[in-house]
Every structure is written in structure tokens, then in C-alpha cells.
Scaffold this active site. Structure first.
Site, PDB file in Angstrom:
ATOM      1  N   ALA A 122     -77.296  25.174  46.237  1.00  0.00           N
ATOM      2  CA  ALA A 122     -77.400  24.163  47.292  1.00  0.00           C
ATOM      3  C   ALA A 122     -77.286  22.748  46.749  1.00  0.00           C
ATOM      4  O   ALA A 122     -76.942  21.825  47.473  1.00  0.00           O
ATOM      5  CB  ALA A 122     -78.734  24.322  48.010  1.00  0.00           C
ATOM      6  N   LYS A 123     -77.602  22.569  45.483  1.00  0.00           N
ATOM      7  CA  LYS A 123     -77.538  21.247  44.823  1.00  0.00           C
ATOM      8  C   LYS A 123     -78.231  20.167  45.648  1.00  0.00           C
ATOM      9  O   LYS A 123     -77.713  19.084  45.849  1.00  0.00           O
ATOM     10  CB  LYS A 123     -76.088  20.887  44.481  1.00  0.00           C
ATOM     11  CG  LYS A 123     -75.453  21.927  43.531  1.00  0.00           C
ATOM     12  CD  LYS A 123     -74.157  21.461  42.940  1.00  0.00           C
ATOM     13  CE  LYS A 123     -73.605  22.436  41.908  1.00  0.00           C
ATOM     14  NZ  LYS A 123     -73.130  23.729  42.451  1.00  0.00           N
TER      15      LYS A 123
END
Lengths: 269, 269
Positions: free
Chosen positions: B95-96
């Protein structure tokens, strides 16, 4: 929305206020929990009560993702409501995304094309090819994190890179990106003293400034140091406005708080 | 899942392969588009064909967000399918994310608690208070971006901070975060020569290594420089495996590609 249209709205409303929709079901008035979609019901009431005195709304995507599919439905309804009824509002998906090129393209499509936000916030750590897919959208804006308003900002953002703080390197490097005219920057109001230096690097860009109010920054300081000849500032307030009251008068209370800020802004314009 | 359980799976399967589920409806075999949920149908087929030769699956969240609510439904079904049928798999929400504390808490809840991923990837730019909310979850893991495999990595990550590359400062600083034992790091395989130095800073941590295959890195180089006495490596391959064929034999073709990597891994263990 073009930057010129945003500037025109600011002068028309005498406001450069952005209202953050960090909608949290633990904080909304309890009577709304009986609604079919309490998140949207809350947002709609806040928007209806404040749209004439602000120029921008910024849903914080984390608050919607935290509710899974129901959260995404509420987000979709909120942005659709804004685009259909108040297309003059500059909408910001506060998503702080950023990934390799083909992945950033996906995020850009999701927020700028499908949901039709005017802009999205992006983290710079992965560099050029993580940012440019967002910049490619005409009349859309990419709001790059430069100097944030949290304590963790001092971990890396203010570290010296070749004698210059990292956030300044981010500002300078990003100016060479393709379609960099579509860039805006996040600069926290808790660091108003840095705004003068930031303006030397990005004199023409809009700055999205969180941290006025709840996080302690002063509106006057921010304007003195950060305003340019096209205003160039969007001041965000989230909790200070939307949770001004937890009772049935929450929308009126939000308007009251927003009006306090808008009146100060009118004097500073 | 604890790190010890992950290590045990690696030795049991003689594999430290992570398969990236970057599921793209423009690339899945066309016969799947007739299914009610083609994204999930594709993922399920890939998982069923490969679960015995890999230890981890990594849905790239952007690919799901790009399809709005349908994408989130497919993501929910995929993680539920994994947790119910293959709880021994280490699941990564790629997802960063990364935001101020109360917002990061939302993302952490969404991915680690509600969706029940074992881990989530996080961008470090906003520092300590943006990362620690993820670290607070027991037996969950926070995979911090250090040195990524894209060209933009050279914009900031390799810039010198006090004579040392920024990504090394990220590695060192993050070791002081609360519950830092729950940290892993993303290190691109295109920079295998850097792995030896990285291992000096974080000798015990797991490294998630993208960029073997499609992005050009060598598995042997990565292992020689990056393996520790508990393996300490998860090698991700996405497109090279899941899109090995665009025909009805796609799952078999994916298994074939995964098996090629797993056999190399068995020799390197």
C-alpha cells in the site's frame, strides 16, 4: 479545475480555506449513526453549511479506507455530491500515495479520472517516475509532500543533503519533472518561518498548509511568509472545524468556526 | 504471523518466493471477464496453482483501488480466501502508505486489523510518528521503503545525508522506533551491490526484494549479498509469474514460472 479558476474563487469568496473531511464515526454526532450512510450524511451537512465560505474540501482517504467498502461508498458519494452541486470547489484526495510508474498510474486513474478529484497528495520518496503519472492529467494537480507538520518531519525532511534540507531538494528536483506546472506542495504551518525560503524555490506554486488551528500554526505568520501575488495558499483545517460540536448543532458550529477563519483571511487578502 | 513462523515455512517449502498480485483486467485471460468477479477469479486460480511453492502473496493495493468498490470487494475476497485456506502464507498489503499519527492509525487498522494482512508496506518520508502506529500491532510487520527498484530511487534515496545515502539514514533511524522488531524493509534487486552494506545496518531484518525478473535483478546476486542466517529475504515476482500466459493455461504457466524460481531458491538455501 485550472489554477486560474481556483484563484478566481479565492478572490470571489475572500477565502482560501480548505476544509478537511477526516470523518470519524467515533466523533460524529450520535444521531447520525441511525442514517443509512452516516459518513456521507455528516459530510453533506458540513458541505451544505460551509461551501460558500471555503474554496476546497479535502477528504482524508485513510478515514474512508478504515471502513472498507462502506467507506469507499461514502467517499464516492461525497465526491459526486461535491462535483454535481459545487463544481467550483477544488477537491483534494488526501491519499499520500506514491509507487513505481505503472502502479502510480493506477492510483492516478482511481483518484483523478474515476473519482474525478481535482488533485491528490503524493509522497516524494520514490522520485520522478512515481510522481509523473499524476502530473500527466491536464487541469489536475499533484500536491507533493515537502515539509509536513508532524514531529516525524524532523527524521528525514529537514536532514541536510549537500548542505540543504531534504525538503528543499524535493522542491527543487520536482521542478524538473514533466508537467511540473501541475505541482502544488504540502507545507506545514508549524514551520511558518521556513515559508520565506520555500517561496524562493517555488515562487509561483500553490502551497497546501495544514496545521493551522489544531496543530498550532498562526494564519497571519503563514500569510506574511507564504502568500504570493496569486495568493498561492490553501489553508486546511479539519478537526477544528468539523468537530466544533458533537451535538445536533454540529453543522452550524462548523460554519461558525469556518467563518472565523474566513474573516481573518478576508483581512489578509 | 511471527517471523519464526515465516522462517519455518521458508525451510519447509524451500522457497522464499512472494507472488505479487498486481491484477489488471486488461491483462487477465479474456474468458475470466465473464466471471462475476474476474479479479478474484484470477487471484484464486493463481493462488490455487502456486501456494505450495511460495510463502507469501502481495496484492498491490493500487490495482484494486483503480476499480473502486468492485476492486475493494475483490481485495477483501482475496485476503479472506488466503487467511481461511492458506493461513501459513505471509500476506503483504503493498500500500506504501504513511501519514501523520492519527491518520496512520486508520490505515494500520484497515490493513492489519480489518483485512487481517500480516504486513503492510510504508513510505518513510513523514518519519517516526507516521510509522509507529503500524509497528504497534503484535505479530504484524511494517515493511518500510528503503531503496526501491525504480529509476526515481536516485532522486532522493541515494542522496548523501551527512555523507551517507538517505536510504541508510532511513534504515538506521527506523531502528530507534518503538517496536522496531516488527520492521522489514523494501530493497530493490536492481541494486544488489548495495545489499552487503544494508546487511551491516540491519543484519537481522527481513528484506522484501522486488525487481527480480521483470525489472532485471539476479537472484543469485541478491542471495549472496542479502541472505542472513535466518534467510532474511522475501523475493517478489509479480508480472513475470502471473502474466506468464494470457490464455486459459495461465495458472499452469504461472506455476511453471514460480517453480523455476523456487528451484533456484532451493539450491541457494
Amino acid at each position: 479545475m485550472t489554477t486560474e479558476q481556483l484563484v478566481a474563487q479565492i478572490y470571489k469568496k475572500k477565502s482560501f480555506l480548505c476544509i478537511g473531511l477526516d470523518t470519524d464515526l467515533e466523533k460524529v454526532p450520535s444521531h447520525l449513526l441511525e442514517e443509512e450512510d452516516p459518513i456521507f450524511a455528516f459530510n453533506k451537512a458540513i458541505i451544505d453549511a460551509t461551501h460558500d465560505i471555503c474554496v476546497s474540501y479535502k477528504p482524508n482517504i485513510a478515514f474512508y479506507e478504515a471502513y472498507g467498502i462502506k467507506g469507499w461508498q461514502a467517499l464516492e458519494k461525497t465526491i459526486r455530491y461535491l462535483n454535481e452541486n459545487f463544481p467550483e470547489q477544488f477537491t483534494i484526495a488526501d491519499a499520500k500515495r506514491g509507487d513505481i510508474g505503472n502502479t502510480s498510474t493506477r492510483y492516478a486513474k482511481a483518484f483523478l479520472e474515476d473519482l474525478q478529484f481535482d488533485s491528490v497528495t503524493i509522497a516524494p520518496y520514490m522520485g520522478k517516475d512515481s510522481v509523473e503519472p499524476f502530473l500527466a492529467f491536464k487541469d489536475k494537480h499533484t500536491i507533493l509532500l515537502a515539509l509536513t507538520s508532524n514531529v516525524g518531519a524532523f527524521d528525514f525532511q529537514t536532514k541536510l543533503v549537500d548542505g540543504k534540507e531534504l525538503y528543499k531538494t524535493v522542491l527543487e528536483t520536482s521542478k524538473s519533472y514533466e508537467n511540473s506546472e501541475n505541482l502544488m506542495y504540502v507545507v506545514g504551518a508549524t514551520k511558518a518561518e521556513y515559508l520565506k525560503e520555500i517561496r524562493q524555490i517555488v515562487p509561483d506554486s500553490f502551497l497546501l498548509v495544514p496545521g493551522v488551528g489544531a496543530q498550532g500554526g498562526s494564519l497571519k505568520d503563514v500569510c506574511e511568509n507564504g502568500m504570493n501575488d496569486k495568493v498561492g495558499l490553501l489553508i486546511n483545517s479539519s478537526r477544528g472545524i468539523i468537530y466544533a460540536s458533537a451535538e445536533s448543532d454540529f453543522a452550524d458550529a462548523a460554519r461558525h468556526k469556518a467563518l472565523e477563519l474566513q474573516r481573518q483571511m478576508a483581512e489578509l487578502l
